[in-house]
Design an enzyme around this catalytic site. Structure first.
Site, PDB file in Angstrom:
ATOM      1  N   GLU A   1      33.977  50.106  40.579  1.00 30.57           N
ATOM      2  CA  GLU A   1      32.884  49.148  41.004  1.00 30.57           C
ATOM      3  C   GLU A   1      31.569  49.736  40.151  1.00 30.57           C
ATOM      4  O   GLU A   1      30.853  48.829  39.867  1.00 30.57           O
ATOM      5  CB  GLU A   1      32.485  49.774  42.498  1.00 30.57           C
TER       6      GLU A   1
ATOM      7  N   HIS B   1      59.763  57.143  38.499  1.00 28.78           N
ATOM      8  CA  HIS B   1      61.179  56.266  38.644  1.00 28.78           C
ATOM      9  C   HIS B   1      60.763  54.943  39.136  1.00 28.78           C
ATOM     10  O   HIS B   1      61.620  54.084  39.606  1.00 28.78           O
ATOM     11  CB  HIS B   1      61.803  57.066  39.814  1.00 28.78           C
TER      12      HIS B   1
ATOM     13  N   LYS C   1      32.187  37.745  49.941  1.00 26.47           N
ATOM     14  CA  LYS C   1      31.280  37.910  51.419  1.00 26.47           C
ATOM     15  C   LYS C   1      30.845  36.308  51.624  1.00 26.47           C
ATOM     16  O   LYS C   1      30.890  35.761  52.568  1.00 26.47           O
ATOM     17  CB  LYS C   1      30.312  38.747  51.304  1.00 26.47           C
TER      18      LYS C   1
HETATM   19  O1  PA5 Z   1      30.090  52.037  46.948  1.00 28.91           O
HETATM   20  C1  PA5 Z   1      29.575  50.950  47.427  1.00 28.91           C
HETATM   21  O2  PA5 Z   1      28.427  50.920  47.727  1.00 28.91           O
HETATM   22  C2  PA5 Z   1      30.556  50.045  48.499  1.00 28.91           C
HETATM   23  O3  PA5 Z   1      31.701  50.488  48.520  1.00 28.91           O
HETATM   24  C3  PA5 Z   1      30.340  50.241  50.009  1.00 28.91           C
HETATM   25  O4  PA5 Z   1      30.181  51.669  50.172  1.00 28.91           O
HETATM   26  C4  PA5 Z   1      30.922  49.434  50.937  1.00 28.91           C
HETATM   27  O5  PA5 Z   1      30.895  48.115  50.644  1.00 28.91           O
HETATM   28  C5  PA5 Z   1      30.639  49.733  52.512  1.00 28.91           C
HETATM   29  O6  PA5 Z   1      29.177  49.223  52.443  1.00 28.91           O
HETATM   30  P1  PA5 Z   1      28.381  49.901  53.820  1.00 28.91           P
HETATM   31  O7  PA5 Z   1      28.194  51.122  53.666  1.00 28.91           O
HETATM   32  O8  PA5 Z   1      27.166  48.873  53.416  1.00 28.91           O
HETATM   33  O9  PA5 Z   1      29.078  49.270  55.181  1.00 28.91           O
END
Ligand code: PA5
Length: 430
Positions: free
Chosen positions: A285, A306, A420
């Site tokens: 990310e 394996h 989303k």
């Molecule tokens: O690292 C990040 O920002 C994302 O992975 C969020 O943690 C994830 O999308 C969950 O978001 P939220 O904490 O707003 O529910």
């Protein structure tokens, strides 16, 4: 933490290549430290370990103790950065077969990380018969997977215990003022913990997001923080190529520049599988944007030797490996001497299982180097709260530096929004 690098013959960099990436990495560390780079409103994690107060730890431990007293199960409802950090630490430290052992602490289960109906229905069948509490973790307070799960489980809790008792069994971990979860928590009087504004989800394991579930599971959060503090001291202020964080960043970026597109995080013990899951989110990310970045993947050896071992040895040359070398195991088993050598294993007498595992690791390193898969080795003494704290800080700081080397913003995730939007349109959300 010690970092060792073995470039394969095909990937061997020359002096100029090394020096230019080293220079950019040290420069990127300075930018990170001085807060002058992209996404600099999300740098709260850098000083987090030093800023956590004794009173914060006490408050977390107090709530955790209450959960341990009144619950057999603790549900952690969150997704991405709102659950992977806690799960990584708990899975790394817990007994490998804890559900089959006599338990002092609640069993931790995870929800809000999937919309699979069978998964949640199965969980509720368990929760019907167990005393439980629940942490709902969402910075935005609006993430669909977590919000839908929370609606269902909140309803279940209220039906099981009544509204008042249910409210005492819910812990909300969210933004200090924004989002429906915060509004709901205030209205219902849930215990509430704050995710700081300047800490993004995937860098939040050392906030209540990670620390509450870890404390409920019975682990010493203070030692985790101490480990992170130690690693911060070693890595954040050392503008030299002796800095282990710089070594890791330099090696992976040299290999990226040489056309490698996959970094495989390799472990040799099953309890570290979720360390890899957390690491994959952190790096995927943070770096995967502007059509750039290494694709983070993982294997758990010797199991995966394996299966995936064949591809790594002889498939398309796409990857290099970052191997987590754990020097000592926490428990010890040696090969027993039997009356007869009918299984022909006497050649292993005198070795512990860890010795054999280490030889497998060394043999794999040599074989993969021969197959032109370069190796970065990240060495830790053993797996305990302190070393996990060190690993957390090490991988976070390396990720921040690497993002700047790549010239992306390592603290946003604009691409996550696209699915989303499409999903909401299909569901008819206004
Ligand atoms: O690292 C990040 O920002 C994302 O992975 C969020 O943690 C994830 O999308 C969950 O978001 P939220 O904490 O707003 O529910």
């Amino acid at each position: 933490m010690k970092v060792k690098i073995d470039f394969s013959q095909a990937d061997m960099p020359n002096y100029v290549e090394v020096k230019s990436v080293e220079e950019k990495s040290i420069q990127s560390l300075k930018i990170l430290r001085e807060g002058t780079g992209k996404g600099n409103d999300f740098l709260g994690w850098i000083d987090l370990p030093e800023q956590i107060q004794e009173a914060d730890i006490e408050k977390i431990n107090k709530v955790a103790e209450r959960v341990r007293q009144n619950s057999e199960v603790f549900v952690v409802a969150g997704i991405g950065g709102s659950y992977l950090g806690a799960r990584m630490v708990i899975e790394s430290l817990k007994h490998n077969f804890d559900t089959l052992m006599e338990r002092k602490n609640p069993t931790i289960v995870y929800a809000g990380n999937t919309m699979n109906e069978d998964y949640l229905a199965d969980l509720m069948e368990v929760l019907d018969k167990k005393d439980y509490s629940l942490a709902v973790i969402s910075k935005s307070g609006t993430t669909t997977e977590t919000a839908v799960t929370f609606r269902i489980l909140r309803n279940h809790l209220e039906n099981k215990y009544g509204k008042q008792e249910a409210a005492k069994r819910i812990i909300a971990i969210t933004d200090k003022e924004k989002g429906v979860l915060k509004t709901l928590a205030d209205k219902e009087g849930y215990d509430t913990f704050v995710i700081p504004d300047n800490v993004g989800g995937r860098y939040s394991v050392l906030t209540p997001v990670g620390l509450i579930p870890i404390a409920v599971a019975g682990f010493d959060i203070k030692r985790i923080i101490e480990g992170a503090i130690e690693e911060r001291k070693k890595t954040l202020f050392d503008d030299s190529n002796n800095n282990e964080a710089i070594k890791y960043v330099v090696a992976r970026n040299i290999l990226y520049n040489k056309g490698k597109s996959i970094e495989l995080l390799v472990n040799y013990q099953p309890n570290l599988v979720f360390l890899s899951e957390w690491w994959k989110q952190l790096y995927g990310e943070s770096e995967g944007k502007d059509f750039k970045g290494l694709f983070p993947a993982s294997v758990s050896n010797t199991t995966d030797l394996h299966s995936m071992g064949q591809y790594i040895q002889e498939g398309k040359r796409l990857m290099f490996e970052s191997v987590l070398h754990v020097k000592k195991s926490n428990k010890h088993l040696s090969i027993p001497k039997l009356k007869e050598n009918d299984d022909k294993l006497d050649y292993l007498l005198g070795f512990s299982l860890t010795d054999i595992n280490h030889k497998a690791e060394e043999g794999t390193r040599l074989a993969h180097l021969e197959g032109n898969v370069s190796q970065i080795t990240i060495e830790v003494e053993e797996i305990n709260e302190q070393t996990i704290g060190k690993l957390i800080y090490f991988f976070e700081i390396c990720c921040g530096i690497s993002g700047y080397v790549l010239d992306v913003n390592p603290f946003n995730q604009p691409g996550v929004e696209n699915y989303k939007k499409k999903m909401f349109a299909l569901l008819g959300k206004e």
